[in-house]
Write an enzyme that holds these catalytic residues in place. Sequence first.
Site, PDB file in Angstrom:
ATOM      1  N   HIS A  83      40.189 -30.547 -23.447  1.00  0.00           N
ATOM      2  CA  HIS A  83      39.967 -29.101 -23.421  1.00  0.00           C
ATOM      3  C   HIS A  83      40.671 -28.521 -22.208  1.00  0.00           C
ATOM      4  O   HIS A  83      40.711 -29.138 -21.156  1.00  0.00           O
ATOM      5  CB  HIS A  83      38.475 -28.781 -23.363  1.00  0.00           C
ATOM      6  CG  HIS A  83      38.164 -27.377 -23.763  1.00  0.00           C
ATOM      7  ND1 HIS A  83      38.036 -26.988 -25.077  1.00  0.00           N
ATOM      8  CD2 HIS A  83      37.977 -26.257 -23.031  1.00  0.00           C
ATOM      9  CE1 HIS A  83      37.771 -25.692 -25.131  1.00  0.00           C
ATOM     10  NE2 HIS A  83      37.730 -25.215 -23.902  1.00  0.00           N
ATOM     11  N   ASP A 162      27.139 -20.272 -27.010  1.00  0.00           N
ATOM     12  CA  ASP A 162      28.449 -20.098 -26.378  1.00  0.00           C
ATOM     13  C   ASP A 162      29.358 -19.254 -27.251  1.00  0.00           C
ATOM     14  O   ASP A 162      30.098 -18.406 -26.753  1.00  0.00           O
ATOM     15  CB  ASP A 162      29.114 -21.460 -26.109  1.00  0.00           C
ATOM     16  CG  ASP A 162      30.564 -21.278 -25.697  1.00  0.00           C
ATOM     17  OD1 ASP A 162      30.783 -20.621 -24.651  1.00  0.00           O
ATOM     18  OD2 ASP A 162      31.476 -21.714 -26.421  1.00  0.00           O
ATOM     19  N   ARG A 169      32.133 -12.330 -23.163  1.00  0.00           N
ATOM     20  CA  ARG A 169      32.790 -12.486 -21.855  1.00  0.00           C
ATOM     21  C   ARG A 169      34.239 -12.010 -21.915  1.00  0.00           C
ATOM     22  O   ARG A 169      34.762 -11.442 -20.968  1.00  0.00           O
ATOM     23  CB  ARG A 169      32.734 -13.947 -21.410  1.00  0.00           C
ATOM     24  CG  ARG A 169      31.365 -14.360 -20.910  1.00  0.00           C
ATOM     25  CD  ARG A 169      31.285 -15.860 -20.699  1.00  0.00           C
ATOM     26  NE  ARG A 169      32.259 -16.360 -19.755  1.00  0.00           N
ATOM     27  CZ  ARG A 169      32.925 -17.513 -19.896  1.00  0.00           C
ATOM     28  NH1 ARG A 169      32.715 -18.299 -20.924  1.00  0.00           N
ATOM     29  NH2 ARG A 169      33.790 -17.883 -18.992  1.00  0.00           N
ATOM     30  N   SER A 184      30.320 -23.089 -20.874  1.00  0.00           N
ATOM     31  CA  SER A 184      31.018 -22.801 -22.126  1.00  0.00           C
ATOM     32  C   SER A 184      31.791 -24.028 -22.617  1.00  0.00           C
ATOM     33  O   SER A 184      31.663 -24.448 -23.772  1.00  0.00           O
ATOM     34  CB  SER A 184      31.964 -21.620 -21.886  1.00  0.00           C
ATOM     35  OG  SER A 184      32.889 -21.493 -22.923  1.00  0.00           O
ATOM     36  N   LYS A 188      30.345 -26.969 -25.762  1.00  0.00           N
ATOM     37  CA  LYS A 188      31.142 -27.204 -26.977  1.00  0.00           C
ATOM     38  C   LYS A 188      31.545 -28.667 -27.085  1.00  0.00           C
ATOM     39  O   LYS A 188      31.445 -29.283 -28.125  1.00  0.00           O
ATOM     40  CB  LYS A 188      32.441 -26.400 -26.921  1.00  0.00           C
ATOM     41  CG  LYS A 188      32.344 -24.988 -27.389  1.00  0.00           C
ATOM     42  CD  LYS A 188      33.726 -24.392 -27.635  1.00  0.00           C
ATOM     43  CE  LYS A 188      34.499 -24.077 -26.373  1.00  0.00           C
ATOM     44  NZ  LYS A 188      34.124 -22.856 -25.690  1.00  0.00           N
TER      45      LYS A 188
HETATM   46  N1  URA Z   1      37.557 -22.242 -22.227  1.00  0.00           N
HETATM   47  C1  URA Z   1      36.307 -22.175 -22.754  1.00  0.00           C
HETATM   48  O1  URA Z   1      36.019 -22.785 -23.777  1.00  0.00           O
HETATM   49  N2  URA Z   1      35.397 -21.429 -22.118  1.00  0.00           N
HETATM   50  C2  URA Z   1      35.673 -20.752 -20.980  1.00  0.00           C
HETATM   51  O2  URA Z   1      34.805 -20.123 -20.465  1.00  0.00           O
HETATM   52  C3  URA Z   1      36.980 -20.835 -20.449  1.00  0.00           C
HETATM   53  C4  URA Z   1      37.913 -21.589 -21.096  1.00  0.00           C
END
Ligand code: URA
Length: 448
Positions: A83, A162, A169, A184, A188
């Site tokens: 990620h 989220d 956000r 966040s 995930k």
């Molecule tokens: N990527 C995400 O999944 N969440 C964030 O808050 C920032 C980048």
Amino acid sequence: MMNPVECIRRKRDGGILSRPEMEEFVGAYTRGEIPEYQMSAFLMAVYFNGMDSGETLAFTDIMLRSGDVIDLSSIPGRKVDKHSTGGVGDKVSLILAPMVAACGVPVPMISGRGLGHTGGTLDKLESIPGFRTGLSVGEFRQAVGGIGIALAGQTAEIAPADRKMYALRDVTGTIECLPLIAGSIMSKKLAEGIDALVLDVKAGPGAFMPTEGRAIELARLLVDIGERYGKQTLAFITAMDQPLGLAIGNWLEVAESITCLRGKNIPDLMEVTTVLGGAMVFLGRKAGSIEEGMQQCRSAIWSGKAYEKFLHVVERQGGDVALVRAPLEYRPAPQVVDVSAGRTGWITGFDTKRIGMLAVELGAGRKRIDDAVDPRTGIVLEKKLGDRVRAGDLVARLHLTQGANADLLAVELLSSITISDAPVQVGPRVLAVVDAAGVRPWRTPQVH
Ligand code: URA
């Protein structure tokens, strides 16, 4: 019963919320019982006052438990995902996921949409006509078990708190905040059924963390959370002082990724992709070191296996494979406009955040929660940091919608690129690696 206004006030005044209070607040928001304006105020209070480590862990756990955790334990092999904290032109996942899967490491990947000035893998994938990112948990599991890879978005089952907060956000100026980013990302990722995780924490003016120091702070937090959940986690700090690769904008980035999957070497993009991929192959126990994993990733590209794997995913998820095979057939943007250098010199700077915002302005991202993105729009750079240019040389092309003011947008792009009389030393793309043991500088090995 928790009083939402009281929770907002407490965070506003720098206080600490208990886990049950946070659980009620986030839960009520997710169920639609707390309105967006109260959550917006709460997020802004957290933005200014932060969360302590106990609150951050509780927040992450509450977001994770707002949905299901996918069980992939019946699928053989160590499942590994990557990620990114978000960048401009960051299409790494599109190349890396099939590349790593082609090395025999299952990749269950749940991605997000564009956030602020940064793009999102989901929007990019959906620019492929027919490509379905809304997989059910069952379909997700079957895809990982069947072809070793699934590229999906958050369903209602995966960290729904989220999903809702992320979209809010994006449009309330509350992205650049360590505990919110950590909660966040990790909620995930921990929901995906992974065994290990690689993180790309971007540092620089085009990232949410503007300095290497802040990026390391975020990386440590992410690694700490991952390890607490028993997932081996490696984070790389990578440079975001210019867009990654050449294209910015959804389909434009898919098209660039296809050329890389077919063997084109766009140096900064492929360096970051190969390092992160090598780390995934290492954590997937298919290589004895990150460097050996990188060699396997390169072979997956040269042999065509990574590209084949990409075609499989596109086919399985309903995307137009013929268009992936012939990307020039894609319906172009109504206006494609050349932007030329106004003077001779060297490219010494990109205002990367501004360029990301310009791409949003062009239609590649959202300014309001319900905005649609136009997959064809964006920017393709012809020059990168350190390049020499002459006055009149092409520096970029803008891909625009019908009514867009090309002259104004070209001026905006040009004023985001610095051309100087003396060349600049371009720094490394991968700066450091963070694991449970701490931070080490990283030096990408040369290919012989
Ligand atoms: N990527 C995400 O999944 N969440 C964030 O808050 C920032 C980048």
